[in-house]
Write a protein that holds these residues in place. Structure first.
Motif, PDB file in Angstrom:
ATOM      1  N   ALA A   1      -6.242   6.739   0.993  1.00 21.74           N
ATOM      2  CA  ALA A   1      -6.585   5.413  -0.152  1.00 21.74           C
ATOM      3  C   ALA A   1      -7.897   6.070  -0.938  1.00 21.74           C
ATOM      4  O   ALA A   1      -8.740   6.648  -0.089  1.00 21.74           O
ATOM      5  CB  ALA A   1      -7.018   4.367   1.201  1.00 21.74           C
TER       6      ALA A   1
ATOM      7  N   THR B   1      -4.550   2.388  -0.885  1.00 22.43           N
ATOM      8  CA  THR B   1      -3.802   1.584   1.551  1.00 22.43           C
ATOM      9  C   THR B   1      -3.230   3.314   1.630  1.00 22.43           C
ATOM     10  O   THR B   1      -3.068   4.388   1.455  1.00 22.43           O
ATOM     11  CB  THR B   1      -2.533   0.670   1.110  1.00 22.43           C
TER      12      THR B   1
ATOM     13  N   SER C   1      -0.106   3.524   3.117  1.00 24.87           N
ATOM     14  CA  SER C   1       0.812   3.847   3.391  1.00 24.87           C
ATOM     15  C   SER C   1       1.529   5.890   3.815  1.00 24.87           C
ATOM     16  O   SER C   1       2.482   5.613   4.208  1.00 24.87           O
ATOM     17  CB  SER C   1       1.618   3.199   2.958  1.00 24.87           C
TER      18      SER C   1
END
Length: 280
Positions: A55, A46, A48
């Motif tokens: 990613a 992801t 984050s």
């Protein structure tokens, strides 16, 4: 003589095949031991941690530095070093330990953490943002609660949080109806049952107004502060859930392109400039 020569040749081939088989078994065992206790590969799923990690990045994770866990047990090998503020760590997601998460450790056991208008303070001192940290959402004002935020029933939000003390092994915390949302998950994760009856708190069926913390805990946050499911949402990270420290990106490409159906575009998406990047 011809028959003996044939037998000798067959025996030699069998011996070589056996040596190759034994070498493969040994190599597989060595690789398994290295993966369990030394270095493991991890893929960033992801955004984050963007723009620090992307990613589609593939990392090597140092597992022995914090003391690798012996599989199928609660035993950890001796650690080489302690977790430090700023370390990028891989850990078992406390709400689903079949998943590995990666975040930055921003506060250590015993630290007091607070976020004021997106600025992070640890023990009263401003903690500088990581070099590639970013905010992509709207800023939330103080006093506007986000009910997804930990602990439940607080008036915290992603940009205004705390102050909150990170639990340290040996700390004795007071249990009240006001503080139990802060400690309940942690107490249960340390192997105890928690129940409420009126204003009375029970641990393992016994009335309790205090609790002695059994493990060190950490506070983890993503560098992409507005797109990160981190400690602000699920709470403290137990020492026993640590997997290791991120080391280096060894491969990186666009995770959204399918290799099977579009191999050429997938290969052209390789991020050559990220390969060999040391993570910090």
């Amino acid at each position: 003589m011809k028959q003996n020569s044939t037998n000798s040749k067959g025996s030699s081939q069998k011996s070589q095949s056996r040596e190759w088989f034994e070498a493969l078994i040994i190599a597989a065992l060595v690789a398994m031991v290295l993966r369990m206790f030394v270095v493991e590969s991890y893929r960033i799923p992801t955004g984050s941690m963007e723009k620090t990690l992307l990613a589609g990045d593939f990392l090597f994770v140092n597992k022995f530095v914090y003391g690798a866990k012996v599989p199928f047990t609660d035993i950890h090998l001796p650690k080489v070093d302690d977790v430090k503020r700023g370390d990028i760590i891989v850990f078992k997601f406390p709400r689903d330990r079949s998943l590995n998460y990666i975040k930055r450790c921003v506060a250590l056991p015993g630290d007091t953490l607070q976020i004021k208008e997106q600025k992070l303070y640890v023990n009263g001192k401003l903690s500088p943002l990581p070099p590639h940290a970013q905010f992509i959402g709207e800023k939330m004002p103080p006093g506007v609660p986000d009910y997804q935020i930990f602990p439940a029933m607080s008036d915290y939000n992603k940009d205004n949080y705390g102050p909150i003390r990170i639990p340290r092994k040996g700390d004795v915390v007071k249990l009240t109806m006001r503080t139990i949302p802060l400690y309940r998950d942690m107490i249960e994760e340390e192997g105890h049952s928690v129940s409420l009856s009126g204003d009375q708190i029970f641990i393992d069926g016994v009335p309790a107004d205090h609790y002695s913390i059994e493990k060190d805990h950490y506070f983890a946050m993503g560098d992409n502060r507005d797109n990160s499911l981190d400690s602000r949402y699920w709470g403290f990270l137990s020492d026993s859930d640590l997997v290791g420290q991120a080391m280096m990106v060894y491969w990186s490409w666009d995770p959204d392109l399918p290799l099977l159906f579009d191999p050429v575009e997938k290969i052209t998406s390789i991020r050559w400039d990220r390969i060999g990047l040391v993570v910090h």
